[in-house]
Design a protein around this motif. Sequence first.
Motif, PDB file in Angstrom:
ATOM      1  N   SER A 133      40.570  58.949  -9.765  1.00 62.28           N
ATOM      2  CA  SER A 133      39.432  58.090 -10.124  1.00 62.28           C
ATOM      3  C   SER A 133      39.255  56.977  -9.097  1.00 62.28           C
ATOM      4  CB  SER A 133      39.605  57.510 -11.539  1.00 62.28           C
ATOM      5  OG  SER A 133      40.483  56.404 -11.580  1.00 62.28           O
ATOM      6  N   ILE A 134      40.371  56.456  -8.579  1.00 62.31           N
ATOM      7  CA  ILE A 134      40.307  55.350  -7.613  1.00 62.31           C
ATOM      8  C   ILE A 134      39.725  55.823  -6.285  1.00 62.31           C
ATOM      9  CG2 ILE A 134      41.728  53.796  -6.211  1.00 62.31           C
ATOM     10  CD1 ILE A 134      43.618  53.659  -8.747  1.00 62.31           C
ATOM     11  N   VAL A 135      40.245  56.937  -5.745  1.00 56.67           N
ATOM     12  CA  VAL A 135      39.746  57.374  -4.432  1.00 56.67           C
ATOM     13  C   VAL A 135      38.316  57.904  -4.527  1.00 56.67           C
ATOM     14  CG1 VAL A 135      42.010  57.756  -3.408  1.00 56.67           C
ATOM     15  CG2 VAL A 135      40.881  59.641  -4.592  1.00 56.67           C
ATOM     16  N   ALA A 136      37.953  58.512  -5.654  1.00 59.85           N
ATOM     17  CA  ALA A 136      36.568  58.969  -5.818  1.00 59.85           C
ATOM     18  C   ALA A 136      35.615  57.780  -5.827  1.00 59.85           C
ATOM     19  CB  ALA A 136      36.422  59.785  -7.102  1.00 59.85           C
ATOM     20  N   LYS A 137      35.978  56.733  -6.579  1.00 58.94           N
ATOM     21  CA  LYS A 137      35.077  55.577  -6.693  1.00 58.94           C
ATOM     22  C   LYS A 137      34.978  54.812  -5.380  1.00 58.94           C
ATOM     23  CE  LYS A 137      33.713  51.598  -9.413  1.00 58.94           C
ATOM     24  NZ  LYS A 137      32.327  51.858  -8.967  1.00 58.94           N
ATOM     25  N   THR A 138      36.107  54.579  -4.715  1.00 59.93           N
ATOM     26  CA  THR A 138      36.033  53.823  -3.461  1.00 59.93           C
ATOM     27  C   THR A 138      35.246  54.597  -2.403  1.00 59.93           C
ATOM     28  OG1 THR A 138      38.214  54.684  -2.825  1.00 59.93           O
ATOM     29  CG2 THR A 138      38.146  52.488  -3.831  1.00 59.93           C
ATOM     30  N   SER A 139      35.393  55.917  -2.380  1.00 61.84           N
ATOM     31  CA  SER A 139      34.661  56.738  -1.416  1.00 61.84           C
ATOM     32  C   SER A 139      33.161  56.697  -1.699  1.00 61.84           C
ATOM     33  CB  SER A 139      35.169  58.171  -1.465  1.00 61.84           C
ATOM     34  OG  SER A 139      34.446  58.995  -0.589  1.00 61.84           O
ATOM     35  N   ARG A 140      32.791  56.852  -2.970  1.00 61.43           N
ATOM     36  CA  ARG A 140      31.365  56.843  -3.316  1.00 61.43           C
ATOM     37  C   ARG A 140      30.758  55.456  -3.113  1.00 61.43           C
ATOM     38  NH1 ARG A 140      27.467  55.929  -6.911  1.00 61.43           N
ATOM     39  NH2 ARG A 140      25.800  57.495  -6.961  1.00 61.43           N
ATOM     40  N   ASP A 141      31.490  54.408  -3.481  1.00 60.15           N
ATOM     41  CA  ASP A 141      30.980  53.046  -3.290  1.00 60.15           C
ATOM     42  C   ASP A 141      30.723  52.762  -1.814  1.00 60.15           C
ATOM     43  OD1 ASP A 141      31.071  52.581  -5.997  1.00 60.15           O
ATOM     44  OD2 ASP A 141      32.768  51.190  -5.943  1.00 60.15           O
ATOM     45  N   ALA A 142      31.629  53.212  -0.946  1.00 56.92           N
ATOM     46  CA  ALA A 142      31.448  53.001   0.491  1.00 56.92           C
ATOM     47  C   ALA A 142      30.210  53.743   0.992  1.00 56.92           C
ATOM     48  CB  ALA A 142      32.690  53.468   1.248  1.00 56.92           C
ATOM     49  N   LEU A 143      30.008  54.952   0.502  1.00 57.79           N
ATOM     50  CA  LEU A 143      28.822  55.725   0.890  1.00 57.79           C
ATOM     51  C   LEU A 143      27.540  55.015   0.438  1.00 57.79           C
ATOM     52  CD1 LEU A 143      28.461  59.546   0.627  1.00 57.79           C
ATOM     53  CD2 LEU A 143      26.640  58.099  -0.197  1.00 57.79           C
ATOM     54  N   MET A 144      27.556  54.463  -0.780  1.00 59.39           N
ATOM     55  CA  MET A 144      26.364  53.767  -1.279  1.00 59.39           C
ATOM     56  C   MET A 144      26.124  52.464  -0.513  1.00 59.39           C
ATOM     57  SD  MET A 144      25.088  55.884  -3.364  1.00 59.39           S
ATOM     58  CE  MET A 144      23.703  54.869  -3.916  1.00 59.39           C
ATOM     59  N   MET A 145      27.206  51.825  -0.038  1.00 60.49           N
ATOM     60  CA  MET A 145      27.039  50.629   0.814  1.00 60.49           C
ATOM     61  C   MET A 145      26.320  51.007   2.107  1.00 60.49           C
ATOM     62  SD  MET A 145      28.676  47.699  -0.330  1.00 60.49           S
ATOM     63  CE  MET A 145      29.675  46.865   0.868  1.00 60.49           C
ATOM     64  N   ASP A 146      26.697  52.148   2.682  1.00 59.33           N
ATOM     65  CA  ASP A 146      26.027  52.623   3.901  1.00 59.33           C
ATOM     66  C   ASP A 146      24.548  52.913   3.636  1.00 59.33           C
ATOM     67  OD1 ASP A 146      28.327  52.428   5.376  1.00 59.33           O
ATOM     68  OD2 ASP A 146      28.834  54.554   5.271  1.00 59.33           O
ATOM     69  N   LEU A 147      24.275  53.597   2.519  1.00 57.84           N
ATOM     70  CA  LEU A 147      22.880  53.914   2.188  1.00 57.84           C
ATOM     71  C   LEU A 147      22.069  52.658   1.911  1.00 57.84           C
ATOM     72  CD1 LEU A 147      23.219  57.103  -0.065  1.00 57.84           C
ATOM     73  CD2 LEU A 147      22.480  56.970   2.317  1.00 57.84           C
ATOM     74  N   ALA A 148      22.739  51.619   1.389  1.00 57.94           N
ATOM     75  CA  ALA A 148      22.036  50.352   1.109  1.00 57.94           C
ATOM     76  C   ALA A 148      21.529  49.707   2.393  1.00 57.94           C
ATOM     77  CB  ALA A 148      22.973  49.400   0.367  1.00 57.94           C
ATOM     78  N   GLN A 149      22.247  49.929   3.509  1.00 57.22           N
ATOM     79  CA  GLN A 149      21.781  49.386   4.793  1.00 57.22           C
ATOM     80  C   GLN A 149      20.514  50.105   5.249  1.00 57.22           C
ATOM     81  OE1 GLN A 149      23.598  46.732   5.929  1.00 57.22           O
ATOM     82  NE2 GLN A 149      24.724  47.131   4.027  1.00 57.22           N
ATOM     83  N   GLN A 150      20.442  51.408   4.970  1.00 55.51           N
ATOM     84  CA  GLN A 150      19.286  52.204   5.394  1.00 55.51           C
ATOM     85  C   GLN A 150      18.089  52.017   4.464  1.00 55.51           C
ATOM     86  OE1 GLN A 150      20.531  56.381   6.012  1.00 55.51           O
ATOM     87  NE2 GLN A 150      22.632  55.615   6.096  1.00 55.51           N
ATOM     88  N   PHE A 151      18.370  51.734   3.192  1.00 53.93           N
ATOM     89  CA  PHE A 151      17.305  51.563   2.194  1.00 53.93           C
ATOM     90  C   PHE A 151      17.527  50.245   1.443  1.00 53.93           C
ATOM     91  CE2 PHE A 151      17.663  56.075   2.990  1.00 53.93           C
ATOM     92  CZ  PHE A 151      16.349  56.495   3.078  1.00 53.93           C
ATOM     93  N   PRO A 152      17.237  49.125   2.123  1.00 48.39           N
ATOM     94  CA  PRO A 152      17.476  47.824   1.470  1.00 48.39           C
ATOM     95  C   PRO A 152      16.504  47.576   0.319  1.00 48.39           C
ATOM     96  CG  PRO A 152      16.360  47.529   3.583  1.00 48.39           C
ATOM     97  CD  PRO A 152      16.710  48.985   3.483  1.00 48.39           C
ATOM     98  N   GLY A 153      16.919  46.708  -0.585  1.00 52.98           N
ATOM     99  CA  GLY A 153      16.046  46.290  -1.672  1.00 52.98           C
ATOM    100  C   GLY A 153      16.406  46.849  -3.029  1.00 52.98           C
ATOM    101  N   TYR A 154      17.181  47.940  -3.038  1.00 55.65           N
ATOM    102  CA  TYR A 154      17.534  48.580  -4.312  1.00 55.65           C
ATOM    103  C   TYR A 154      18.850  48.051  -4.899  1.00 55.65           C
ATOM    104  CZ  TYR A 154      13.902  51.923  -2.991  1.00 55.65           C
ATOM    105  OH  TYR A 154      12.708  52.495  -2.624  1.00 55.65           O
ATOM    106  N   GLY A 155      19.579  47.297  -4.080  1.00 60.21           N
ATOM    107  CA  GLY A 155      20.832  46.715  -4.548  1.00 60.21           C
ATOM    108  C   GLY A 155      21.989  47.684  -4.633  1.00 60.21           C
TER     109      GLY A 155
END
Length: 207
Positions: A144-166
């Motif tokens: 659960s820990i490695v799945a969440k940290t991996s997905r959170d990091a991916l969403m942080m990257d996507l947030a840079q490409q698509f700002p405004g959605y938080g």
Amino acid sequence: MTHPDYSFEAAARALGATRIAGVDEVGRGPLAGPVTAAAVVLDPENIPEGLNDSKKLSAKRRDVLAKDIHRLAEVSIVHVSVAEIDEHNILRASHIAMERAVAGLSMAPDHLLIDGNMIPKGLTIQSQAVVKGDAKSLSIAAASIVAKTSRDALMMDLAQQFPGYGWETNAGYPSPKHKAALIELGVTPHHRRSFKPVHNILYQGKN
């Protein structure tokens, strides 16, 4: 507060299992981004200290533990795309992610501990479903820990490409900011079109 322990793994070992993987997924509920699953085989002689259900840990603590898990255990992490989520449904997509995470381990396990109450149909290895497993089994907690940290990091990257959605803070979950941005900024390629709030915006946009 109860903590996960090694009792499920010990019981499987007593029955002859030697390679036990904990399996968990994260990201069923978001409106955007993939669903992510991890399979983790812990070394019983070298288990990271402080493993717990990822939801009960701070982001900082999860990141530290994730590094320990990657260093001390065998880890396989898989992201299943928005396209596959929309093609199948979120439950099947999460099961596909689990199946692929298990397949991604260097050697097949001989026993699986799977978070939840269902065993994915594609898994032919001896498997045990454990409800709230991330709070009960150390192997599932690690997954659960490695799945969440991996997905959170991916969403942080996507947030840079698509700002405004938080996404850097809501990880694609339907927070008020995310839902407001959907209406104001529209639907991105990373939104799940089969999810009702996204589908409704697309549908309304055609009227």
